[in-house]
Design a protein around this motif. Structure first.
Motif, PDB file in Angstrom:
ATOM      1  N   VAL A   1       0.839  -1.207   0.000  1.00  0.00           N
ATOM      2  CA  VAL A   1       0.000   0.000   0.000  1.00  0.00           C
ATOM      3  C   VAL A   1       0.872   1.254   0.000  1.00  0.00           C
ATOM      4  CG1 VAL A   1      -1.702   1.315   1.313  1.00  0.00           C
ATOM      5  CG2 VAL A   1      -1.915  -1.169   1.119  1.00  0.00           C
ATOM      6  N   SER A   2       1.905   1.259   0.823  1.00  0.00           N
ATOM      7  CA  SER A   2       2.775   2.428   0.921  1.00  0.00           C
ATOM      8  C   SER A   2       3.498   2.697  -0.397  1.00  0.00           C
ATOM      9  CB  SER A   2       3.784   2.214   2.051  1.00  0.00           C
ATOM     10  OG  SER A   2       4.662   3.309   2.170  1.00  0.00           O
ATOM     11  N   VAL A   3       4.006   1.643  -1.035  1.00  0.00           N
ATOM     12  CA  VAL A   3       4.692   1.809  -2.317  1.00  0.00           C
ATOM     13  C   VAL A   3       3.726   2.324  -3.375  1.00  0.00           C
ATOM     14  CG1 VAL A   3       5.834   0.553  -4.191  1.00  0.00           C
ATOM     15  CG2 VAL A   3       6.467   0.085  -1.823  1.00  0.00           C
ATOM     16  N   SER A   4       2.513   1.767  -3.398  1.00  0.00           N
ATOM     17  CA  SER A   4       1.527   2.213  -4.378  1.00  0.00           C
ATOM     18  C   SER A   4       1.173   3.683  -4.182  1.00  0.00           C
ATOM     19  CB  SER A   4       0.264   1.346  -4.272  1.00  0.00           C
ATOM     20  OG  SER A   4      -0.710   1.754  -5.194  1.00  0.00           O
ATOM     21  N   MET A   5       1.060   4.106  -2.929  1.00  0.00           N
ATOM     22  CA  MET A   5       0.773   5.519  -2.654  1.00  0.00           C
ATOM     23  C   MET A   5       1.894   6.410  -3.171  1.00  0.00           C
ATOM     24  SD  MET A   5      -0.860   5.201   1.190  1.00  0.00           S
ATOM     25  CE  MET A   5      -0.876   6.980   1.434  1.00  0.00           C
ATOM     26  N   ASP A   6       3.134   5.993  -2.979  1.00  0.00           N
ATOM     27  CA  ASP A   6       4.264   6.768  -3.498  1.00  0.00           C
ATOM     28  C   ASP A   6       4.193   6.907  -5.015  1.00  0.00           C
ATOM     29  OD1 ASP A   6       5.376   7.312  -1.073  1.00  0.00           O
ATOM     30  OD2 ASP A   6       7.015   5.874  -1.221  1.00  0.00           O
ATOM     31  N   MET A   7       3.837   5.801  -5.680  1.00  0.00           N
ATOM     32  CA  MET A   7       3.814   5.809  -7.145  1.00  0.00           C
ATOM     33  C   MET A   7       2.677   6.667  -7.692  1.00  0.00           C
ATOM     34  SD  MET A   7       6.414   4.083  -8.120  1.00  0.00           S
ATOM     35  CE  MET A   7       6.051   3.879  -9.865  1.00  0.00           C
ATOM     36  N   THR A   8       1.546   6.708  -7.016  1.00  0.00           N
ATOM     37  CA  THR A   8       0.373   7.408  -7.553  1.00  0.00           C
ATOM     38  C   THR A   8       0.286   8.866  -7.106  1.00  0.00           C
ATOM     39  OG1 THR A   8      -0.961   6.563  -5.687  1.00  0.00           O
ATOM     40  CG2 THR A   8      -0.963   5.280  -7.727  1.00  0.00           C
ATOM     41  N   GLU A   9       1.003   9.236  -6.045  1.00  0.00           N
ATOM     42  CA  GLU A   9       0.904  10.603  -5.540  1.00  0.00           C
ATOM     43  C   GLU A   9       1.960  11.533  -6.119  1.00  0.00           C
ATOM     44  OE1 GLU A   9       0.917  10.332  -1.323  1.00  0.00           O
ATOM     45  OE2 GLU A   9      -1.131   9.539  -1.207  1.00  0.00           O
ATOM     46  N   GLY A  10       2.855  11.007  -6.966  1.00  0.00           N
ATOM     47  CA  GLY A  10       3.788  11.863  -7.682  1.00  0.00           C
ATOM     48  C   GLY A  10       5.143  12.048  -7.039  1.00  0.00           C
ATOM     49  N   ILE A  11       5.340  11.540  -5.824  1.00  0.00           N
ATOM     50  CA  ILE A  11       6.624  11.759  -5.166  1.00  0.00           C
ATOM     51  C   ILE A  11       7.755  11.041  -5.878  1.00  0.00           C
ATOM     52  CG2 ILE A  11       6.319   9.829  -3.575  1.00  0.00           C
ATOM     53  CD1 ILE A  11       8.019  13.223  -2.843  1.00  0.00           C
ATOM     54  N   ILE A  12       7.446   9.888  -6.508  1.00  0.00           N
ATOM     55  CA  ILE A  12       8.482   9.147  -7.219  1.00  0.00           C
ATOM     56  C   ILE A  12       8.981   9.953  -8.412  1.00  0.00           C
ATOM     57  CG2 ILE A  12       9.009   7.044  -8.500  1.00  0.00           C
ATOM     58  CD1 ILE A  12       8.719   6.647  -5.505  1.00  0.00           C
ATOM     59  N   ASP A  13       8.085  10.643  -9.112  1.00  0.00           N
ATOM     60  CA  ASP A  13       8.506  11.487 -10.230  1.00  0.00           C
ATOM     61  C   ASP A  13       9.467  12.573  -9.756  1.00  0.00           C
ATOM     62  OD1 ASP A  13       6.938  10.045 -11.992  1.00  0.00           O
ATOM     63  OD2 ASP A  13       5.185  11.352 -11.723  1.00  0.00           O
ATOM     64  N   ARG A  14       9.229  13.082  -8.571  1.00  0.00           N
ATOM     65  CA  ARG A  14      10.143  14.088  -8.032  1.00  0.00           C
ATOM     66  C   ARG A  14      11.485  13.463  -7.668  1.00  0.00           C
ATOM     67  NH1 ARG A  14       8.930  18.135  -2.881  1.00  0.00           N
ATOM     68  NH2 ARG A  14      10.856  19.352  -3.059  1.00  0.00           N
ATOM     69  N   PHE A  15      11.451  12.264  -7.082  1.00  0.00           N
ATOM     70  CA  PHE A  15      12.705  11.591  -6.754  1.00  0.00           C
ATOM     71  C   PHE A  15      13.535  11.326  -8.001  1.00  0.00           C
ATOM     72  CE2 PHE A  15      10.708   9.598  -2.719  1.00  0.00           C
ATOM     73  CZ  PHE A  15      11.078  10.703  -1.980  1.00  0.00           C
ATOM     74  N   ARG A  16      12.869  11.057  -9.137  1.00  0.00           N
ATOM     75  CA  ARG A  16      13.597  10.752 -10.373  1.00  0.00           C
ATOM     76  C   ARG A  16      14.406  11.956 -10.853  1.00  0.00           C
ATOM     77  NH1 ARG A  16      11.574   5.975 -12.750  1.00  0.00           N
ATOM     78  NH2 ARG A  16       9.493   5.350 -12.035  1.00  0.00           N
ATOM     79  N   THR A  17      13.990  13.163 -10.487  1.00  0.00           N
ATOM     80  CA  THR A  17      14.696  14.368 -10.920  1.00  0.00           C
ATOM     81  C   THR A  17      15.808  14.761  -9.961  1.00  0.00           C
ATOM     82  OG1 THR A  17      13.200  15.883  -9.743  1.00  0.00           O
ATOM     83  CG2 THR A  17      12.544  15.171 -11.952  1.00  0.00           C
TER      84      THR A  17
END
Length: 263
Positions: free
Chosen positions: A87-103
């Motif tokens: 659940v926690s990983v899915s929330m990270d992926m859908t809330e946009g924080i991962i896109d920020r981490f990629r930058t």
């Protein structure tokens, strides 16, 4: 600075982030921690005498069933914890924080490693709490040596790592948190289909292969052997093969999903 240092630094930062998230969502954390304890008390004090009479074929003995039950509940605790990770990983992926981490200039794998280590720590804390409650209501492991206790702890940690990587993959593959929770449901159900509550040979003949040829039964029987002195047989190496295979599968699946280009 060695190449390993940024990975370790960034992973520890992500671990602290996940631990702070656990504090921020106490209902999910408490559910993970308290469910195994409720199951332990329920099966000991509500079903204990009936279950012990059925297993032993003689008089009811709640304390004897407690001894049999605790290793299964400990392993069930390990199986339940990764559901929260999905659940926690899915929330990270859908809330946009991962896109920020990629930058950002951070080690790419640190995000997943932080989730895995945080989940394993939660599993260890849950196991300790369940163990304390089990001892408080009468569980004793008089046959286990210090080395066997250490091996039991290592076994629980190995199972936690293996199933956590699978849960991370489930979270990455899920479109939302609700789907991740549903996808992780087999990790919670599988212990119920194992030897956690009754021996495999006491189950219906058609059901015994289901209980036998799955990862939790050999892990539970190995843990019983370490804590209670029962026969382990081939269960120890079957458990290790299961754990290494699941960890490799989950790691490969998770990293492939995480590193693919976002749509």
């Amino acid at each position: 600075m060695s190449p390993l240092s940024p990975a370790v630094r960034d992973s520890s930062t992500m671990l602290r982030r996940n631990l702070l998230h656990a504090r921020r969502y106490p209902s999910l954390t408490l559910n993970i921690l308290l469910t195994p304890i409720v199951m332990l008390l329920l099966f000991v004090y509500v079903f204990g005498e009936v279950m012990s009479a059925g297993i032993g074929g003689g008089g009811a003995d709640r304390s004897e069933y407690l001894t049999y039950l605790v290793p299964g509940i400990l392993m069930m605790t390990i199986g339940a914890t990764p559901a929260g990770t999905a659940v926690s990983v899915s929330m990270d992926m859908t809330e946009g924080i991962i896109d920020r981490f990629r930058t950002m200039a951070i080690h790419r794998g640190s995000v997943l490693i932080g989730h895995v280590i945080g989940s394993v720590l939660q599993a260890v804390i849950s196991v300790v709490l369940v163990g304390v409650v089990a001892v408080a209501i009468g569980f004793r492991s008089t046959h286990a040596t210090a080395l066997e206790w250490l091996a039991a702890f290592g076994l629980l940690a190995l199972v936690a790592v293996a199933f956590t990587w699978i849960a991370v993959g489930m979270g990455l593959a899920s479109p939302n948190a609700e789907a991740a929770s549903n996808n992780a449901l087999p990790l919670i159900i599988l212990p119920f289909l194992s030897s956690a509550f009754v021996p495999v040979d006491a189950m219906p003949g058609w059901f015994q292969p289901i209980a036998t040829y799955q990862p939790f039964t050999p892990a539970i029987e190995t843990l019983r052997g370490l804590l209670l002195g029962s026969e382990i047989g081939d269960n120890w190496w079957i458990t290790i093969v299961w754990c290494l295979g699941l960890a490799a599968l989950g790691y490969g699946w998770s990293t492939a999903l995480f590193h693919r280009d976002p749509k």
